[in-house]
Scaffold this active site. Structure first.
Site, short mmCIF file in Angstrom:
data_model
loop_
_atom_site.label_atom_id
_atom_site.label_comp_id
_atom_site.label_asym_id
_atom_site.label_seq_id
_atom_site.Cartn_x
_atom_site.Cartn_y
_atom_site.Cartn_z
N GLU A 328 0.78 -1.01 0.16
CA GLU A 328 -0.31 -0.20 0.03
C GLU A 328 0.72 1.39 0.25
O GLU A 328 0.20 1.84 0.80
CB GLU A 328 -0.84 0.54 1.38
CG GLU A 328 -1.76 -1.55 1.17
CD GLU A 328 -2.74 -0.92 2.16
OE1 GLU A 328 -4.23 -0.26 1.99
OE2 GLU A 328 -2.94 -0.68 3.90
C1 ACM Z 1 -2.56 -5.49 4.58
O1 ACM Z 1 -3.78 -5.42 4.39
N1 ACM Z 1 -1.80 -3.87 3.24
C2 ACM Z 1 -1.09 -6.06 3.98
#
Ligand code: ACM
Length: 701
Positions: A328
């Site tokens: 992310e």
């Molecule tokens: C995640 O849930 N960002 C690994």
């Protein structure tokens, strides 16, 4: 002489010779590879004795596990065993034989965990190649201890049924990804979860030790990490070593994760020079706040810092694998900074995916230099990534399988997120080697039908090491973490350990319920703590009607609860935190309604009684909800339960003889509609869909 009956551990585990579902009655979870059930049993008494022989018998893990096993026998049976003295090899009740010493050094991925357990002729023989196998077999033995069924002349007490078990795991990597950044979990909590993990034969604690909300390990080289990057709650290095030793004794590897280059606000709050812009930076307190920036992948000083940091942490954590996160990273955190854009242009990088690939490769080189294999979330996958990286898939099976096709090892966490409060049956349906379904049973997007096997060669399939349940702790506190992990994690553990054909959901739930009780004897408090929390909510009022109401609701699913804007200092004491993620009562009711409708109104009286009792509880709970401020938000839930029970009872009586008045069905549907699949704060009334089914089944319009 004992007659053993081989029980095929396939989907429908019922065995006509032994009676109904023999492996179910043993309450084993995860279900072993092969079980033969005999007649008779070995009594467990105060004279329980243990011997250990063979080259591996003196291994510290075996030696320390024996008194633990006896202590647990005492707890499970209530029988004092004042002297669990070693006995000679042929007389001891429990005879442990360990064929090999096992290798020196920390436990490795793929270490042999096979064992066999033979209970017959007044003795229990636990044989394993390695000390690790002994640990696994001991858990199976403890699950087998039960009160001896009554028969005329039988000695009252406890015993282990005569069985022969041959067992080994399906996957070598069976873990829990445990976030202690969002909410810190103290050492004793981590140890308790390690006990639970060992009990269901999980073997990796993936410890998510840093994120935007906190950095949780003492660094001696970079002390500002814990001083400025946490709220004062972190593990000292001595505590880490203590937990490592505790885990190693239970056959659990610990893989640390330090998330980078994103999810790194805690790093940046401590060392702003690592940031992809000038800052200022702070540790994130509100989980919905978007972190301002991430690490700067263009500066050599970033890699010098990380090299030194990784040097320290790889010395502290002995496992061969080291997780660096990588998930992310929002592109604008990089493209918003002129010197980063210039770097991308100079290096002919078309997008930030290529920039992240550059970062991942640099980090992999550092991790490799320090003698470890790098693990990262599936965003790190790119064509330039060396094949030594391990891909941890959280976004779906596709990334796991395409990584395996490209020659990478991988582990699966997608759809094993316990924090999202989906039922055990959903997680149980997810198999690393098969296409997943959605929580409601459909295919994922335009993907293949759920259950479609991965199209991998045998060599590629071997690269899939297993998986990890994941517990992200934005909405978890120390007092209810057990209830979020357990007992559903036991179902995931079975998916990773037991043969692929172990898929019977009804059997899973029966055994999971028994395992859930068993785990409380081990010291987990997933049942008892929510009860205490509800007692706290009830205050001076009798708690029983609240318990009843609580048994009919569940926390909302997926990320929808985050809409309530919690932060790391939020008080997590509402009713939605004082209940399990999955309601056994609602599931049983759903199944009973299905049976009633499918099987000639079978069980109608029982349904009437349930609905009457729940409707009464919804009335009785009102004074408490009206006067207890934290509970007051739940008055609409009580309204809903009362209405649903009333309509459900009418539906049942119309189906059992009387006929519904002309407009009844239309009006009933309108009355229950506000409660079916609707959220009340953080709660769903989980009996509502089954009531709707009953209403719809009433003859007429
Ligand atoms: C995640 O849930 N960002 C690994």
């Amino acid at each position: 002489m004992n007659k053993f009956v081989r029980v095929a551990l396939v989907a429908a585990a019922a065995c006509s010779v032994y009676g109904q579902a023999a492996p179910d009655s043993l309450n084993l979870m995860p279900l072993p590879k092969e079980v033969s059930v005999g007649s008779g049993s070995v009594p467990i008494t105060g004279a329980f004795t243990v011997s250990a022989s063979g080259p591996g018998a003196q291994d510290g893990r075996v030696q320390r596990a024996i008194p633990r096993l006896v202590a647990r026998m005492v707890r499970q049976t209530g029988i004092p065993m004042p002297k669990p003295t070693p006995a000679n090899d042929t007389e001891a009740v429990l005879q442990i034989v360990v064929a090999e010493t096992g290798h020196d050094g920390p436990q490795k991925l793929g270490d042999n965990e096979r064992y066999s357990l033979t209970v017959a002729d007044a003795h229990i023989k636990l044989a394993a190649d390695t000390p690790l196998g002994v640990l696994r077999g001991m858990e199976t033995l403890l699950q087998l201890v039960r009160q001896t069924p009554y028969a005329p002349g039988v000695t009252p007490g406890f015993s282990v049924p005569n069985v022969v078990i041959q067992d080994e795991p399906r996957f070598p990597w069976r873990g829990l990804s445990f976030d202690v950044s969002r909410h810190f979990m103290p050492v004793e909590t981590v140890k308790r979860e390690l006990d639970g993990m060992a009990a269901v034969k999980l073997n990796v604690l993936h410890w998510h030790l840093s994120d935007d909300e906190g950095f949780r390990v003492e660094s001696k080289k970079f002390p500002k990490l814990q001083e400025l990057g946490s709220d004062g709650m972190f593990y000292t290095q001595d505590q880490i070593r203590d937990v490592l030793a505790y885990a190693a004794d239970r056959g659990i590897r610990i893989v640390p994760e330090f998330d980078m280059p994103g999810h790194s606000s805690a790093f940046l709050a401590a060392y702003p020079e690592l940031g992809s812009g000038p800052g200022p930076f702070h540790v994130v307190h509100d989980h919905e706040e978007e972190p301002s920036l991430v690490m700067d992948p263009t500066k050599e000083s970033t890699y010098e810092f990380l090299d030194s940091f990784i040097d320290e942490m790889t010395s502290l954590f002995p496992d061969e694998y080291f997780h660096v996160g990588g998930d992310e990273v929002s592109p604008k955190k990089w493209t918003g900074t002129p010197h980063i854009r210039a770097f991308m242009e100079a290096h002919k990088m078309a997008n930030t995916t290529q920039l992240q690939a550059y970062f991942s490769k640099r980090i992999l080189d550092i991790v490799t230099t320090h003698g470890k294999h790098m693990v990262g979330w599936d965003e790190i996958l790119n064509p330039d990534l060396p094949k030594t990286a391990v891909i941890h898939s959280w976004r779906g099976q596709q990334s796991l399988w395409s990584a395996a096709k490209d020659g990478y090892q991988g582990i699966l966490s997608a759809n094993y997120y316990l924090d999202l409060s989906y039922p055990a049956s959903f997680h149980y349906s997810i198999d690393p080697m098969k296409a997943p379904g959605t929580p409601s049973g459909g295919a994922v997007g335009k993907g293949p039908a759920p259950g479609t096997p991965a199209n991998l060669t045998p060599e590629q399939a071997k690269l899939i090491l297993g998986g990890e349940a994941a517990m992200w702790e934005e909405l978890a506190s120390v007092e209810m973490i057990d209830a979020r992990l357990w007992p559903r994690m036991a179902a995931i553990a079975e998916r990773f350990w037991s043969p692929e054909s172990t898929t019977d959901v009804a059997s899973m739930y029966r055994r999971m319920n028994a395992t859930s009780e068993w785990l409380e004897w081990l010291g987990l408090n997933h049942r008892s703590n929510p009860e205490l929390m509800r007692q706290r909510l009830a205050g001076p009022y009798p708690v029983a009607p609240l318990d009843t109401l609580a048994s009919l609701v569940e926390p909302t699913k997926g990320y929808s609860r985050h809409a309530q804007k919690y932060g790391i200092f939020s008080t997590l004491n509402r009713l939605s935190f004082a209940i399990p993620s999955e309601s056994d009562t609602a599931r049983d009711f759903r199944n009973a309604v299905d049976e009633y409708l499918a099987d000639n109104h079978k069980g109608g009286e029982r349904l009437q009684m349930n609905l009457a009792a729940w409707g009464q509880a919804a009335k009785d709970v009102r004074p408490m909800l009206t006067n207890q401020s934290v509970l007051a938000e739940n008055l609409p839930v009580a309204d809903g339960v009362e209405t649903l029970c009333q309509i459900g009872r009418q539906a049942l009586s119309y189906m059992s003889g009387g006929s519904a008045p002309p407009d009844w069905k239309k009006n009933a549907k309108a009355k229950i509609e506000p409660y079916v699949d609707k959220r009340f704060g953080d709660l769903l009334i989980q009996i509502a869909p089954a009531i709707k089914k009953l209403v719809e089944a009433v003859p007429g319009n």
